[in-house]
Design an enzyme around this catalytic site. Structure first.
Site, mmCIF file in Angstrom:
data_model
loop_
_atom_site.group_PDB
_atom_site.id
_atom_site.type_symbol
_atom_site.label_atom_id
_atom_site.label_comp_id
_atom_site.label_asym_id
_atom_site.label_seq_id
_atom_site.Cartn_x
_atom_site.Cartn_y
_atom_site.Cartn_z
ATOM 1 N N LYS A 117 0.826 -1.212 0.000
ATOM 2 C CA LYS A 117 0.000 0.000 0.000
ATOM 3 C C LYS A 117 0.856 1.257 0.000
ATOM 4 O O LYS A 117 0.449 2.276 -0.555
ATOM 5 C CB LYS A 117 -0.977 0.007 1.184
ATOM 6 N N LYS A 199 -5.346 -11.069 -7.852
ATOM 7 C CA LYS A 199 -6.620 -11.331 -7.190
ATOM 8 C C LYS A 199 -7.682 -10.311 -7.597
ATOM 9 O O LYS A 199 -7.366 -9.139 -7.797
ATOM 10 C CB LYS A 199 -6.331 -11.248 -5.680
ATOM 11 N N LYS A 202 -11.920 -5.438 -4.890
ATOM 12 C CA LYS A 202 -13.069 -4.542 -4.934
ATOM 13 C C LYS A 202 -12.656 -3.089 -5.091
ATOM 14 O O LYS A 202 -13.484 -2.244 -5.401
ATOM 15 C CB LYS A 202 -13.925 -4.725 -3.679
#
Ligand code: TRP
Length: 339
Positions: A117, A199, A202
Site C-alpha cells: 500500500k 486477485k 473490490k
C-alpha cells in the site's frame, strides 16, 4: 440466547472501500453465511481501517451502510450474529493504542500489505497505514474471538494478532483468547477479469477487473464478454490451469457447485464464448435475489439503522469487559477509584 453464548465466536471485517465484489462473496461472505450455524458471528464494517487511504466523506458514509446491507442480503442473520460499524465502538481505538505499545516496529516493517500500500499511495504513507495491524488485532482480541476467516493476504496480520495476544498474556496473565485462522476447505480464489494473474479486488481502479455484487445484468454481461483469455478457443482439461479461462471456469464451478472434473465434463470441447455466455447467465441468476433483497433493505430506512445500533450496543458491552481487564492489568487507575 443461552445456546448462542456457548457457540464459539467467529469474527471478520471488510473495509468499506470500492464495491463489494464477487471475490469478497466467494472468499469471505459465503463462508460467514455457512458458518453461522456453528458460530456466533461478529461481522464488522471496518471504516476506521479504510481511512488509512483517502476516502471521499459522502462515499464512505454511503458505502458503510451499503456494505452492511449487503452482509444482510447475503444471508447473515442479524438475530444470531452481531453486525456493526467499527467507529461506533470506541474500544477499537482504545485497545489499538495499548496494542501499539506492545508491537515492535520490526514487526510492522515486515508486513507485506504495508509495503504494497505504501507503494500504491506514495503521496500518503501515513502512520495509520503503518500501525493498521494493531487496530486489526484490537478488532479481533476485544471479542475473545475463536476463529478468523482470512484470505492469504491477511495471514500475516493474523499471525501478528496471535503474537500480540500471547505476548500480553505472558507479560501479565491470561487476558486474550489466541484466535485461530480459518482457511476454507474449498479455497477457490477469484482472480481479476482483465489481469487474471492478480486477485479480484473490490478497490481496483479498473472496474472491468471485477464483478460488483450490485452490478446490473448488462454490466455483468459486458464485463464477462471482455474478460481476458488466451488465444485458444476451445475448452479442454488444461484450461483449468490457464489464468484467464481457468478463472472463468472456477467462477462457473463455484456458482453451480461443481468440482474440477464436473466443470471439465460440462465444458470440454466447447467454445470459450459458450462458457462466457453461460457464465453471464449464472451470475445474473445468482445475483438477482441478492440484489432484490439488498434494495428492499435499503428502502426500509429504520430497519438497517436499528440493526447497526443494536449490533454496536452488543459489541460495546463485550468490548468494554475486555478493555477494562486490559486497563487494570497494565496499571491504569479505574475511573471512580481516585478519591
Ligand atoms: N485487514 C482486513 C483487510 O484488509 C480487514 C479487517 C480489519 C479484518 N479487521 C479485521 C479482517 C478483523 C478480519 C478480522 O481485508
Amino acid at each position: 440466547m443461552s445456546e448462542q453464548q456457548v457457540k464459539p465466536t467467529l469474527l471478520s471485517g471488510i473495509q468499506p472501500s470500492g464495491q463489494l465484489a464477487l471475490g469478497n462473496y466467494v472468499g469471505a461472505m459465503r463462508n460467514w453465511v455457512n458458518l453461522q450455524q456453528d458460530y456466533r458471528g461478529i461481522f464488522i464494517v471496518v471504516d476506521m481501517h479504510s481511512i488509512t487511504v483517502r476516502q471521499k466523506p459522502a462515499d464512505l458514509r454511503n458505502r458503510c451502510l451499503s456494505f452492511a446491507a449487503q452482509y444482510l442480503a447475503a444471508g447473515i442473520d442479524p438475530n444470531e450474529n452481531i453486525i456493526f460499524i467499527q467507529s461506533h465502538v470506541p474500544q477499537h481505538a482504545e485497545l489499538s493504542w495499548v496494542l501499539n505499545c506492545y508491537t515492535y516496529m520490526g514487526e510492522l516493517n515486515r508486513m507485506t500489505q504495508f509495503k504494497d500500500k505504501s507503494k500504491r499511495h506514495e503521496d500518503n504513507v501515513n502512520a495509520g497505514l503503518y500501525t493498521y495491524p494493531a487496530l486489526m488485532a484490537a478488532d479481533i482480541l476485544l471479542y475473545q474471538t475463536d476463529l478468523v476467516p482470512v484470505g492469504a493476504d491477511q495471514k500475516q496480520h493474523l499471525e501478528l494478532t496471535r503474537d500480540l495476544a500471547a505476548r500480553f498474556n505472558n507479560t501479565y496473565s491470561p487476558t486474550f483468547k489466541v484466535p485461530e485462522p480459518y482457511i476454507p476447505a474449498s479455497g477457490a480464489r477469484i482472480m481479476s477479469l482483465q489481469e487474471p494473474e492478480k486477485k479480484m479486488s473490490k478497490s481496483d481502479s479498473n472496474e472491468n477487473n471485477f464483478i460488483a455484487l450490485l452490478d446490473p445484468p448488462d454490466v455483468i454481461q459486458r464485463k464477462i464478454k471482455r474478460a481476458v483469455t488466451d488465444s485458444a478457443r476451445e475448452i479442454s482439461a488444461d484450461s483449468l490451469t490457464k489464468p484467464g479461462i481457468g478463472n472463468l471456469l472456477t467462477i462457473y464451478a463455484v456458482l453451480n457447485d461443481l468440482n474440477e472434473s464436473g466443470i471439465v465434463d460440462t465444458f470440454a470441447g466447447r467454445q470459450y464464448s459458450d462458457l462466457k455466455a453461460e457464465l453471464s447467465d449464472s451470475l445474473v441468476a445468482f445475483l438477482e435475489p441478492f440484489q432484490t433483497r439488498y434494495h428492499e433493505i435499503m428502502t426500509e430506512k429504520g430497519y438497517l439503522s436499528g440493526i447497526l445500533d443494536d449490533g454496536a450496543e452488543k459489541a460495546r458491552s463485550i468490548a468494554r469487559k475486555t478493555l477494562s481487564k486490559v486497563h487494570r492489568k497494565i496499571g491504569f487507575v479505574a475511573p471512580g477509584r481516585m478519591k
